[in-house]
Write an enzyme that holds these catalytic residues in place. Structure first.
Site, mmCIF file in Angstrom:
data_model
loop_
_atom_site.group_PDB
_atom_site.id
_atom_site.type_symbol
_atom_site.label_atom_id
_atom_site.label_comp_id
_atom_site.label_asym_id
_atom_site.label_seq_id
_atom_site.Cartn_x
_atom_site.Cartn_y
_atom_site.Cartn_z
ATOM 1 N N PRO A 121 0.811 -1.218 0.000
ATOM 2 C CA PRO A 121 0.000 0.000 0.000
ATOM 3 C C PRO A 121 0.844 1.268 0.000
ATOM 4 O O PRO A 121 2.002 1.251 0.419
ATOM 5 C CB PRO A 121 -0.831 -0.125 1.283
ATOM 6 C CG PRO A 121 -0.102 -1.105 2.127
ATOM 7 C CD PRO A 121 0.625 -2.024 1.208
ATOM 8 N N SER A 122 0.237 2.316 -0.463
ATOM 9 C CA SER A 122 0.897 3.616 -0.509
ATOM 10 C C SER A 122 1.330 4.026 0.898
ATOM 11 O O SER A 122 0.542 3.952 1.840
ATOM 12 C CB SER A 122 -0.107 4.625 -1.070
ATOM 13 O OG SER A 122 0.471 5.877 -1.154
ATOM 14 N N GLY A 123 2.583 4.417 1.037
ATOM 15 C CA GLY A 123 3.090 4.893 2.322
ATOM 16 C C GLY A 123 3.697 3.815 3.191
ATOM 17 O O GLY A 123 4.194 4.081 4.289
ATOM 18 N N VAL A 124 3.720 2.572 2.716
ATOM 19 C CA VAL A 124 4.247 1.477 3.549
ATOM 20 C C VAL A 124 5.778 1.508 3.618
ATOM 21 O O VAL A 124 6.378 0.946 4.547
ATOM 22 C CB VAL A 124 3.735 0.105 3.030
ATOM 23 C CG1 VAL A 124 4.433 -0.329 1.756
ATOM 24 C CG2 VAL A 124 3.877 -0.982 4.096
ATOM 25 N N GLY A 125 6.405 2.119 2.617
ATOM 26 C CA GLY A 125 7.873 2.215 2.637
ATOM 27 C C GLY A 125 8.565 1.498 1.486
ATOM 28 O O GLY A 125 9.771 1.248 1.553
ATOM 29 N N ARG A 158 5.810 14.818 -8.124
ATOM 30 C CA ARG A 158 5.918 15.455 -6.814
ATOM 31 C C ARG A 158 7.134 16.378 -6.851
ATOM 32 O O ARG A 158 7.968 16.273 -7.762
ATOM 33 C CB ARG A 158 6.123 14.389 -5.714
ATOM 34 C CG ARG A 158 4.892 13.551 -5.507
ATOM 35 C CD ARG A 158 5.151 12.417 -4.529
ATOM 36 N NE ARG A 158 4.006 11.521 -4.469
ATOM 37 C CZ ARG A 158 4.092 10.217 -4.198
ATOM 38 N NH1 ARG A 158 5.274 9.652 -3.963
ATOM 39 N NH2 ARG A 158 3.016 9.475 -4.155
ATOM 40 N N ARG A 186 4.633 12.007 5.234
ATOM 41 C CA ARG A 186 5.393 12.202 3.987
ATOM 42 C C ARG A 186 5.052 13.554 3.359
ATOM 43 O O ARG A 186 5.890 14.179 2.725
ATOM 44 C CB ARG A 186 5.090 11.047 3.012
ATOM 45 C CG ARG A 186 5.987 11.057 1.798
ATOM 46 C CD ARG A 186 5.855 9.803 0.971
ATOM 47 N NE ARG A 186 4.560 9.737 0.285
ATOM 48 C CZ ARG A 186 4.158 8.717 -0.467
ATOM 49 N NH1 ARG A 186 4.945 7.675 -0.610
ATOM 50 N NH2 ARG A 186 2.991 8.719 -1.061
ATOM 51 N N ARG A 204 -5.990 6.779 -1.044
ATOM 52 C CA ARG A 204 -4.917 5.800 -0.871
ATOM 53 C C ARG A 204 -5.176 4.884 0.328
ATOM 54 O O ARG A 204 -4.872 3.697 0.293
ATOM 55 C CB ARG A 204 -3.572 6.529 -0.712
ATOM 56 C CG ARG A 204 -3.025 6.963 -2.051
ATOM 57 C CD ARG A 204 -2.010 8.083 -1.972
ATOM 58 N NE ARG A 204 -1.794 8.597 -3.321
ATOM 59 C CZ ARG A 204 -0.797 8.220 -4.113
ATOM 60 N NH1 ARG A 204 0.109 7.383 -3.685
ATOM 61 N NH2 ARG A 204 -0.695 8.711 -5.336
ATOM 62 N N ASN A 260 7.028 -3.949 7.369
ATOM 63 C CA ASN A 260 7.935 -2.812 7.565
ATOM 64 C C ASN A 260 7.561 -2.060 8.835
ATOM 65 O O ASN A 260 6.861 -1.056 8.800
ATOM 66 C CB ASN A 260 7.884 -1.880 6.352
ATOM 67 C CG ASN A 260 8.904 -0.750 6.462
ATOM 68 O OD1 ASN A 260 9.821 -0.814 7.288
ATOM 69 N ND2 ASN A 260 8.751 0.273 5.644
HETATM 70 N N1 LIG Z 1 0.736 -1.562 -12.105
HETATM 71 C C1 LIG Z 1 1.646 -0.627 -11.882
HETATM 72 N N2 LIG Z 1 1.667 0.034 -10.729
HETATM 73 C C2 LIG Z 1 2.622 0.956 -10.537
HETATM 74 C C3 LIG Z 1 3.604 1.238 -11.501
HETATM 75 N N3 LIG Z 1 4.422 2.196 -11.004
HETATM 76 C C4 LIG Z 1 3.980 2.476 -9.780
HETATM 77 N N4 LIG Z 1 2.897 1.739 -9.475
HETATM 78 C C5 LIG Z 1 2.118 1.701 -8.238
HETATM 79 O O1 LIG Z 1 1.263 2.815 -8.194
HETATM 80 C C6 LIG Z 1 0.995 3.134 -6.841
HETATM 81 C C7 LIG Z 1 1.120 4.610 -6.634
HETATM 82 O O2 LIG Z 1 2.446 4.993 -6.789
HETATM 83 P P1 LIG Z 1 2.893 6.494 -6.452
HETATM 84 O O3 LIG Z 1 1.968 7.435 -7.145
HETATM 85 O O4 LIG Z 1 4.341 6.625 -6.725
HETATM 86 O O5 LIG Z 1 2.555 6.644 -4.913
HETATM 87 P P2 LIG Z 1 3.150 5.940 -3.589
HETATM 88 O O6 LIG Z 1 2.954 4.466 -3.680
HETATM 89 O O7 LIG Z 1 2.324 6.542 -2.518
HETATM 90 O O8 LIG Z 1 4.592 6.315 -3.487
HETATM 91 C C8 LIG Z 1 1.950 2.280 -6.019
HETATM 92 O O9 LIG Z 1 1.207 1.166 -5.515
HETATM 93 C C9 LIG Z 1 2.967 1.804 -7.000
HETATM 94 O O10 LIG Z 1 3.487 0.530 -6.646
HETATM 95 C C10 LIG Z 1 3.562 0.499 -12.724
HETATM 96 O O11 LIG Z 1 4.371 0.658 -13.623
HETATM 97 N N5 LIG Z 1 2.577 -0.405 -12.853
HETATM 98 N N1 LIG Z 2 9.903 1.562 8.807
HETATM 99 C C1 LIG Z 2 9.549 2.838 8.747
HETATM 100 N N2 LIG Z 2 9.285 3.505 9.882
HETATM 101 C C2 LIG Z 2 8.895 4.805 9.831
HETATM 102 N N3 LIG Z 2 8.746 5.521 8.712
HETATM 103 C C3 LIG Z 2 8.981 4.892 7.546
HETATM 104 C C4 LIG Z 2 9.394 3.531 7.488
HETATM 105 N N4 LIG Z 2 9.554 3.180 6.222
HETATM 106 C C5 LIG Z 2 9.278 4.286 5.472
HETATM 107 N N5 LIG Z 2 8.930 5.312 6.267
HETATM 108 C C6 LIG Z 2 8.506 6.672 5.866
HETATM 109 O O1 LIG Z 2 7.147 6.526 5.410
HETATM 110 C C7 LIG Z 2 6.877 7.393 4.327
HETATM 111 C C8 LIG Z 2 6.367 6.570 3.168
HETATM 112 O O2 LIG Z 2 7.423 5.770 2.628
HETATM 113 P P1 LIG Z 2 7.589 5.532 1.079
HETATM 114 O O3 LIG Z 2 8.872 4.825 0.908
HETATM 115 O O4 LIG Z 2 7.398 6.818 0.340
HETATM 116 O O5 LIG Z 2 6.337 4.575 0.804
HETATM 117 P P2 LIG Z 2 5.764 3.959 -0.545
HETATM 118 O O6 LIG Z 2 6.832 4.050 -1.574
HETATM 119 O O7 LIG Z 2 5.416 2.553 -0.187
HETATM 120 O O8 LIG Z 2 4.553 4.775 -0.872
HETATM 121 C C9 LIG Z 2 8.163 8.136 4.037
HETATM 122 O O9 LIG Z 2 8.130 9.424 4.604
HETATM 123 C C10 LIG Z 2 9.242 7.260 4.680
HETATM 124 O O10 LIG Z 2 10.339 8.035 5.114
#
Ligand SMILES: Nc1nc2c(ncn2[C@@H]2O[C@H](COP(=O)(O)OP(=O)(O)O)[C@@H](O)[C@H]2O)c(=O)[nH]1
Ligand SMILES: Nc1ncnc2c1ncn2[C@@H]1O[C@H](COP(=O)(O)OP(=O)(O)O)[C@@H](O)[C@H]1O
Length: 360
Positions: free
Chosen positions: A137-141, A169, A262, A273, A296
């Protein structure tokens, strides 16, 4: 369709003039691969003879295909694909191609288009490792874990840069984090077969182009894909064999906290999300979809477990023991000699026997 079949036998046919053809039989179909034009400007085309009906079909061709070569050899690898080695003055990596004729991806595309389908993909050298698909999920790391891996092992791993229609962004760079693109352009490229997978996520279109994965594998690096659960499902159904990892949050509350901290999304997007996160967590349990789950909670612990899954837990620095195209000698041409188990021996047209095993 309905054309009279030219005379040929299995193997190579060197025709007079500039055309060059091979015919490879897979089951009741024969794939005629023809090269035409000069070495500097040659193209490749494919026709399929159904031997049971004696009719010809011109298939839909997907993937990036070989161009500008002098001649080629073809050998059946298994009932799913044909190895095509092209003769050109370039490193070996440029010479090895696979034509998928019967993989699950081919069957799926054939159903969608209602035509015969073949898919070109470029071969890789050495023991290249399976790409790694990371979802969660979004924000999981996910991004944080991938960034750490890239920083520690820059020459072993390469990130598959996805295309997206979402706005960049503040700190995101076009071509590094994503290829930011227009929806109509991306939809056109999808319809042209340029994408391995795509999905609508949080109101935008995201997709992995074939070129994005090839750009990484061509450098001899292990490809990392950050894609959503729908994308993971599509890759599972495709011909790309990968390792599938799902990253889970320690709790829903913590996920929300991270997403807000974030500070990259407006409230409406955060709500969307979070709603989607529940569905993704549910879908991650689909049997056989993900190979591994990582929680995570503490970042360093999770990163340690992530490295263990990738067999990097020996504390080794990035010694770059992976194959790099820069190492490859410029080997002008190869002829397929024989197939032994999953290795194909290639005899270079020089006196020296050079390293030339196509890893399947
Ligand atoms: N199916 C698919 N999903 C993608 C792709 N690139 C990114 N994503 C997914 O789209 C979602 C949103 O990504 P993003 O807008 O970067 O937001 P974030 O996950 O919050 O960092 C995330 O679940 C990503 O894993 C892709 O090429 N294909
Ligand atoms: N294990 C963790 N503990 C606390 N904060 C974390 C951890 N992993 C990631 N974060 C923070 O959580 C936010 C979301 O992480 P991110 O890598 O952008 O997630 P995703 O790519 O899955 O959307 C960022 O601000 C990141 O610094």
């Amino acid at each position: 369709m309905g054309e009279e079949a030219p005379e040929f036998v299995n193997g190579e046919i060197n025709l007079e003039g500039k055309d060059f053809r091979t015919a490879t039989t897979v089951g009741h179909k024969t794939y005629l691969i023809s090269r035409s034009g000069d070495e500097s400007k040659s193209t490749i085309s494919i026709r399929i003879l159904d031997k049971s009906t004696q009719t010809w079909a011109v298939p839909t061709v997907l993937g990036t295909q070989p161009v500008n070569f002098e001649a080629h050899s073809a050998i059946l690898v298994n009932e799913n694909m044909i190895l095509v080695v092209v003769k050109k003055g370039a490193p070996l990596i440029e010479s090895i191609w696979f034509l998928e004729v019967n993989t699950s991806f081919v069957k799926q595309q054939s159903k969608i288009t209602g035509t015969e389908v073949v898919v070109w993909s470029k071969g890789v050298l050495g023991k290249s490792q399976k790409p790694v698909v990371i979802s969660g999920p979004s924000g999981v790391g996910k991004g944080t874990l991938i960034a750490k891996l890239m920083k520690d092992f820059p020459s072993r791993f390469g990130f598959s840069v996805s295309h997206t229609t979402r706005a960049p962004r503040e700190k995101e760079i076009d071509g590094t984090h994503y290829h930011f693109t227009e929806r109509s352009k991306m939809e056109k490229e999808i319809s042209e077969g340029k994408f391995l997978e795509f999905a609508h996520v949080h109101g935008n279109l995201y997709g992995t182009s074939i070129e994005a994965v090839e750009a990484v594998t061509d450098e001899g690096k292990r490809c990392i894909l950050d894609i959503d659960v729908q994308g993971a499902r599509s890759v599972r159904a495709s011909s790309l064999e990968a390792l599938f990892i799902f990253v889970c949050p320690p709790s829903f509350e913590e996920l929300e906290k991270r997403l807000r901290a974030r500070g990259t999304e407006a409230e409406e997007q955060i709500q969307k999300r979070l709603r989607n996160a529940r569905a993704e967590l549910d879908q991650s349990n689909t049997p056989g979809l993900f190979d591994h789950f990582l929680v995570n909670d503490d970042l360093e612990t999770c990163y340690g477990n992530f490295k263990k899954l990738l067999l990097l837990d020996d504390g080794s620095a990035d010694s770059d023991d992976s194959y790099s195209t820069a190492d490859s000698k410029s080997t002008p041409s190869y002829t397929v000699l024989s197939k032994q188990d999953s290795e194909i021996l290639l005899q270079p047209e020089t006196h020296d026997v050079e390293k030339g095993i196509a890893s399947l």
